[in-house]
Scaffold this active site. Structure first.
Site, PDB file in Angstrom:
ATOM      1  N   GLU A  80     -48.800  33.525  12.738  1.00  0.00           N
ATOM      2  CA  GLU A  80     -49.132  33.957  14.194  1.00  0.00           C
ATOM      3  C   GLU A  80     -48.236  35.037  14.454  1.00  0.00           C
ATOM      4  OE1 GLU A  80     -51.704  33.299  15.856  1.00  0.00           O
ATOM      5  OE2 GLU A  80     -52.522  31.572  14.850  1.00  0.00           O
ATOM      6  N   CYS A 142     -50.127  24.660  19.987  1.00  0.00           N
ATOM      7  CA  CYS A 142     -49.617  25.251  18.960  1.00  0.00           C
ATOM      8  C   CYS A 142     -48.807  26.648  19.626  1.00  0.00           C
ATOM      9  CB  CYS A 142     -50.210  25.803  17.911  1.00  0.00           C
ATOM     10  SG  CYS A 142     -51.177  24.339  16.893  1.00  0.00           S
ATOM     11  N   HIS A 166     -50.504  28.895  11.329  1.00  0.00           N
ATOM     12  CA  HIS A 166     -51.686  27.796  11.565  1.00  0.00           C
ATOM     13  C   HIS A 166     -52.145  27.730   9.943  1.00  0.00           C
ATOM     14  CE1 HIS A 166     -52.705  28.025  15.982  1.00  0.00           C
ATOM     15  NE2 HIS A 166     -52.860  26.854  15.546  1.00  0.00           N
TER      16      HIS A 166
HETATM   17  N1  PCA Z   1     -53.209  22.547  16.160  1.00  0.00           N
HETATM   18  C1  PCA Z   1     -53.510  22.680  17.640  1.00  0.00           C
HETATM   19  C2  PCA Z   1     -52.422  21.677  18.304  1.00  0.00           C
HETATM   20  C3  PCA Z   1     -51.952  20.781  17.524  1.00  0.00           C
HETATM   21  C4  PCA Z   1     -52.456  21.279  15.927  1.00  0.00           C
HETATM   22  O1  PCA Z   1     -52.162  20.888  14.788  1.00  0.00           O
HETATM   23  C5  PCA Z   1     -53.499  24.113  18.213  1.00  0.00           C
HETATM   24  O2  PCA Z   1     -53.831  25.134  17.425  1.00  0.00           O
HETATM   25  O3  PCA Z   1     -53.093  24.367  19.328  1.00  0.00           O
END
Ligand code: PCA
Length: 215
Positions: A80, A142, A166
């Protein structure tokens, strides 16, 4: 040896497993460059996750922080670029569902990742793993954890690379859940490990540069 705090998340919503949990468990204790990985799993809870990551940073005193989250539906590993000062989105595991709330009253609108995200995705692609920079971590947990860690480093003037990656669903999750693109667990681990290798190589170069300048 330097310490790298690697976090994943527990399962949430209708995702019965969270592949980030298994990835961080597998990498716990790994030595990557000068870093030893210390893995922890965070709750999907707006009231607790931020406090927990700060608590871990204070307890462990890491030299780098990399947090992982599941982005079900994405096809690629996606570091990100930015965390935004918002809490919003789906209900969390404790029933909280903030709408358009700031994470920090009067905090900056956003914090940029301090991880070498461009080099991370280049390395993954070189190794044959689909990867891209993501320009939005959403406004759910996240994003929350990424913002909290970067805010902590900023207000405490700590030069500690921090950010968020991610990852797509694992095959295990895709089989249980239904229609989500998925990767084998071993490739998810490989992708994350490559990101950590790039981080370790970059920080080693920066430190060699600092030593050279001081001589
Ligand atoms: N993904 C979520 C929260 C926990 C996770 O593994 C997110 O993208 O915010």
């Amino acid at each position: 040896m330097k310490r790298l705090l690697l976090t994943g998340f527990e399962p949430f919503l209708d995702f019965s497993v969270n592949p980030t949990m298994k990835v961080v468990e597998e990498l716990d204790g790994a030595v990557i460059g000068e870093y030893q990985v210390i893995s922890k799993v965070l709750p999907v809870d707006f009231a607790k996750a931020g406090g927990q990551i700060i608590g871990l940073i204070e307890e462990i005193g890491p030299d780098a922080v990399v947090s992982l989250g599941l982005a079900a539906g994405r096809f690629k590993v996606t570091p990100e670029r930015i965390a935004i000062n918002f809490k919003d989105g789906a209900v969390d595991n404790e029933g909280n569902q903030p709408v358009d709330e700031p994470i920090k009253q009067n905090g900056p609108a956003g914090y940029l990742s301090t991880l070498p995200i461009r080099n991370m995705i280049s390395r993954l692609v070189e190794e044959g793993l689909p990867a891209d920079i993501s320009n939005s971590a959403g406004a759910y947990l996240c994003n929350n954890v990424m913002y909290e860690a970067l805010h902590y480093m900023e207000i405490h003037k700590k030069d500690v690379p921090s950010g968020f990656i991610h990852i797509p669903a694992s095959h295990e999750l895709a089989i249980e859940h239904g229609n989500v693109p998925s990767w084998p667990h071993r490739d998810l681990v490989k992708g994350v490990r490559l990101c950590l290798e790039v981080l370790a190589a970059e920080t080693a170069v920066i430190e060699t540069g600092k030593i050279a300048m001081n001589q």
